[in-house]
Design a protein around this motif. Sequence first.
Motif, mmCIF file in Angstrom:
data_model
loop_
_atom_site.group_PDB
_atom_site.id
_atom_site.type_symbol
_atom_site.label_atom_id
_atom_site.label_comp_id
_atom_site.label_asym_id
_atom_site.label_seq_id
_atom_site.Cartn_x
_atom_site.Cartn_y
_atom_site.Cartn_z
ATOM 1 N N GLY A 160 0.823 -1.205 0.000
ATOM 2 C CA GLY A 160 0.000 0.000 0.000
ATOM 3 C C GLY A 160 0.855 1.251 0.000
ATOM 4 N N GLU A 161 1.933 1.251 0.785
ATOM 5 C CA GLU A 161 2.848 2.398 0.794
ATOM 6 C C GLU A 161 3.510 2.563 -0.568
ATOM 7 O OE1 GLU A 161 6.691 4.258 3.193
ATOM 8 O OE2 GLU A 161 5.998 2.240 3.683
ATOM 9 N N ARG A 162 3.937 1.464 -1.154
ATOM 10 C CA ARG A 162 4.577 1.543 -2.465
ATOM 11 C C ARG A 162 3.619 2.137 -3.508
ATOM 12 N NH1 ARG A 162 6.556 -3.188 -2.551
ATOM 13 N NH2 ARG A 162 8.780 -2.674 -2.327
ATOM 14 N N GLN A 163 2.346 1.773 -3.432
ATOM 15 C CA GLN A 163 1.372 2.290 -4.389
ATOM 16 C C GLN A 163 1.170 3.800 -4.216
ATOM 17 O OE1 GLN A 163 0.175 0.655 -6.897
ATOM 18 N NE2 GLN A 163 -1.072 2.352 -7.654
ATOM 19 N N VAL A 164 1.094 4.272 -2.959
ATOM 20 C CA VAL A 164 0.953 5.715 -2.714
ATOM 21 C C VAL A 164 2.161 6.456 -3.278
ATOM 22 C CG1 VAL A 164 0.916 7.494 -0.932
ATOM 23 C CG2 VAL A 164 -0.517 5.462 -0.689
ATOM 24 N N ILE A 165 3.345 5.940 -3.036
ATOM 25 C CA ILE A 165 4.560 6.592 -3.528
ATOM 26 C C ILE A 165 4.579 6.619 -5.049
ATOM 27 C CG2 ILE A 165 7.072 6.305 -3.706
ATOM 28 C CD1 ILE A 165 7.019 5.428 -0.737
ATOM 29 N N ARG A 166 4.214 5.509 -5.671
ATOM 30 C CA ARG A 166 4.227 5.465 -7.139
ATOM 31 C C ARG A 166 3.201 6.413 -7.754
ATOM 32 N NH1 ARG A 166 5.139 -1.061 -8.250
ATOM 33 N NH2 ARG A 166 7.424 -0.998 -7.944
ATOM 34 N N GLU A 167 2.015 6.481 -7.146
ATOM 35 C CA GLU A 167 1.006 7.420 -7.652
ATOM 36 C C GLU A 167 1.478 8.864 -7.497
ATOM 37 O OE1 GLU A 167 -2.011 7.024 -9.236
ATOM 38 O OE2 GLU A 167 -1.222 5.000 -9.507
ATOM 39 N N THR A 168 2.135 9.156 -6.378
ATOM 40 C CA THR A 168 2.685 10.494 -6.160
ATOM 41 C C THR A 168 3.729 10.836 -7.213
ATOM 42 O OG1 THR A 168 2.314 10.299 -3.769
ATOM 43 C CG2 THR A 168 3.890 11.974 -4.507
ATOM 44 N N LEU A 169 4.643 9.918 -7.469
ATOM 45 C CA LEU A 169 5.710 10.163 -8.442
ATOM 46 C C LEU A 169 5.173 10.278 -9.862
ATOM 47 C CD1 LEU A 169 8.474 7.793 -7.016
ATOM 48 C CD2 LEU A 169 8.183 10.249 -6.631
ATOM 49 N N LYS A 170 4.099 9.556 -10.164
ATOM 50 C CA LYS A 170 3.473 9.651 -11.482
ATOM 51 C C LYS A 170 2.909 11.054 -11.714
ATOM 52 C CE LYS A 170 -0.244 7.519 -14.236
ATOM 53 N NZ LYS A 170 -1.204 8.644 -14.248
ATOM 54 N N VAL A 171 2.174 11.565 -10.714
ATOM 55 C CA VAL A 171 1.619 12.916 -10.845
ATOM 56 C C VAL A 171 2.745 13.948 -10.886
ATOM 57 C CG1 VAL A 171 0.202 14.676 -9.717
ATOM 58 C CG2 VAL A 171 -0.573 12.298 -9.780
ATOM 59 N N TYR A 172 3.764 13.758 -10.064
ATOM 60 C CA TYR A 172 4.908 14.677 -10.061
ATOM 61 C C TYR A 172 5.477 14.820 -11.464
ATOM 62 C CZ TYR A 172 9.487 16.665 -8.861
ATOM 63 O OH TYR A 172 10.605 17.475 -8.792
ATOM 64 N N ARG A 173 5.727 13.700 -12.125
ATOM 65 C CA ARG A 173 6.304 13.756 -13.469
ATOM 66 C C ARG A 173 5.380 14.514 -14.432
ATOM 67 N NH1 ARG A 173 9.840 10.398 -16.747
ATOM 68 N NH2 ARG A 173 10.154 8.971 -15.007
ATOM 69 N N GLU A 174 4.088 14.284 -14.318
ATOM 70 C CA GLU A 174 3.132 14.950 -15.209
ATOM 71 C C GLU A 174 3.095 16.451 -14.956
ATOM 72 O OE1 GLU A 174 -0.477 12.944 -14.281
ATOM 73 O OE2 GLU A 174 0.063 11.096 -15.356
ATOM 74 N N VAL A 175 3.162 16.863 -13.695
ATOM 75 C CA VAL A 175 3.022 18.274 -13.340
ATOM 76 C C VAL A 175 4.330 19.036 -13.522
ATOM 77 C CG1 VAL A 175 2.553 19.869 -11.439
ATOM 78 C CG2 VAL A 175 1.085 17.875 -11.780
ATOM 79 N N VAL A 176 5.430 18.454 -13.053
ATOM 80 C CA VAL A 176 6.717 19.150 -13.052
ATOM 81 C C VAL A 176 7.456 18.963 -14.373
ATOM 82 C CG1 VAL A 176 8.929 19.377 -11.827
ATOM 83 C CG2 VAL A 176 6.831 18.944 -10.545
ATOM 84 N N GLY A 177 7.176 17.860 -15.070
ATOM 85 C CA GLY A 177 7.785 17.643 -16.380
ATOM 86 C C GLY A 177 9.073 16.852 -16.353
ATOM 87 N N LYS A 178 9.413 16.285 -15.200
ATOM 88 C CA LYS A 178 10.612 15.456 -15.084
ATOM 89 C C LYS A 178 10.446 14.569 -13.856
ATOM 90 C CE LYS A 178 13.176 18.972 -12.461
ATOM 91 N NZ LYS A 178 14.404 19.807 -12.399
ATOM 92 N N PRO A 179 11.253 13.514 -13.714
ATOM 93 C CA PRO A 179 11.108 12.638 -12.550
ATOM 94 C C PRO A 179 11.567 13.332 -11.268
ATOM 95 C CG PRO A 179 12.305 11.541 -14.339
ATOM 96 C CD PRO A 179 12.219 12.992 -14.697
ATOM 97 N N ALA A 180 10.956 12.953 -10.159
ATOM 98 C CA ALA A 180 11.376 13.454 -8.852
ATOM 99 C C ALA A 180 12.717 12.852 -8.469
ATOM 100 C CB ALA A 180 10.329 13.109 -7.800
ATOM 101 N N LYS A 181 13.507 13.636 -7.743
ATOM 102 C CA LYS A 181 14.797 13.167 -7.236
ATOM 103 C C LYS A 181 14.784 12.918 -5.731
ATOM 104 C CE LYS A 181 17.316 13.275 -11.009
ATOM 105 N NZ LYS A 181 17.962 12.039 -11.548
ATOM 106 N N GLY A 182 13.806 13.505 -5.022
ATOM 107 C CA GLY A 182 13.813 13.370 -3.574
ATOM 108 C C GLY A 182 12.418 13.427 -2.985
ATOM 109 N N TRP A 183 12.338 13.223 -1.682
ATOM 110 C CA TRP A 183 11.057 13.017 -1.004
ATOM 111 C C TRP A 183 11.078 13.611 0.396
ATOM 112 C CZ3 TRP A 183 6.667 10.304 -2.736
ATOM 113 C CH2 TRP A 183 5.711 10.002 -1.759
ATOM 114 N N LEU A 184 9.972 14.280 0.755
ATOM 115 C CA LEU A 184 9.665 14.654 2.132
ATOM 116 C C LEU A 184 8.280 14.112 2.437
ATOM 117 C CD1 LEU A 184 10.274 16.350 4.758
ATOM 118 C CD2 LEU A 184 8.976 18.194 3.668
ATOM 119 N N SER A 185 8.134 13.300 3.470
ATOM 120 C CA SER A 185 6.834 12.750 3.835
ATOM 121 C C SER A 185 5.984 13.800 4.535
ATOM 122 C CB SER A 185 7.009 11.542 4.761
ATOM 123 O OG SER A 185 7.750 10.524 4.138
#
Length: 301
Positions: free
Chosen positions: A136-161
């Motif tokens: 479940g945690e992995r799915q939340v992280i992956r969904e977050t990173l998917k939206v990040y790429r769409e919005v920011v235009g590149k993959p995320a490099k780091g994370w703050l919970s």
Amino acid sequence: MRYDFVPMPHRKPLRWPNGARIAMLITTNLEYWDQVKDTDKPFYPGGPSIITDMLPGNVYDNPNWTWREYGHRVGVWRMFETFERAGVPTSCTMNAKMGLERRAVVQHAVDRGWEIVAHNYVQTDLLSNYQFDIEGERQVIRETLKVYREVVGKPAKGWLSCSLRSTPNTPDILAEEGLTFFTDLLNDDQPYLMHCEGGRRMVSIPYTSEVNDFTVFLRQGKDVNGAFSVFKEQFDELYREGASSGRLMNIGLHPHVIGQPFRIRALRDFVDYAKTFRDVWWTTREEIAAWYLEHHAEHIG
């Protein structure tokens, strides 16, 4: 979650690029809260509430929701003006719903080349809810990173919970997804390596709950001069220590808190003060992580 315990006296001096004494990060947290949640349990929005009587999640809490939205509509633009006037960057965190629901705020930061750090999917779904559900945690992280790429235009490099509520599995999942830094930990004034599954490495770039507008204004009750004093004292001591081994300073800020008219001067005055020092590295977490991955052996072998 694995990292070595190396107390400060056991480290070699940290030498930032160009002889800087301090790597300076000012964090602007871009966060979205849903108005309601399908639960009759108290609704945790992240951080203190302006009215402390908790309502069930399925009941709309108007003062607390609109207080936070003030940051999107008004407060963040005071902060952005401060950074633009001073010519310094801010390291922005963004949860996925913020990118979807408040795109104009995020796009302003992206257009100026400011760093965006992934910050959960929505502010009210903490990773600690998935302590015993790694998939479940992995799915939340992956969904977050998917939206990040769409919005920011590149993959995320780091994370703050959100609310720093991660699990012992979080760094391993992030490393699997190709991220290079993690900023949840509060335990240092310098970066250090984290050892993740599969031999992967991440850089811990510590956050702060002390030098933070929630703590200074809402928990300690300081006024604008008191908040500036806290920021300045932190800077002065780290600058002094940085003469022998470089230090990292972060200030954690929220647009609905420090973006209020009677508080914004604390940020303006601090930025103006810190800019009078030449040996300060106004940088990003991504730059720190990339540099530290190359130079960590010169610091902590």
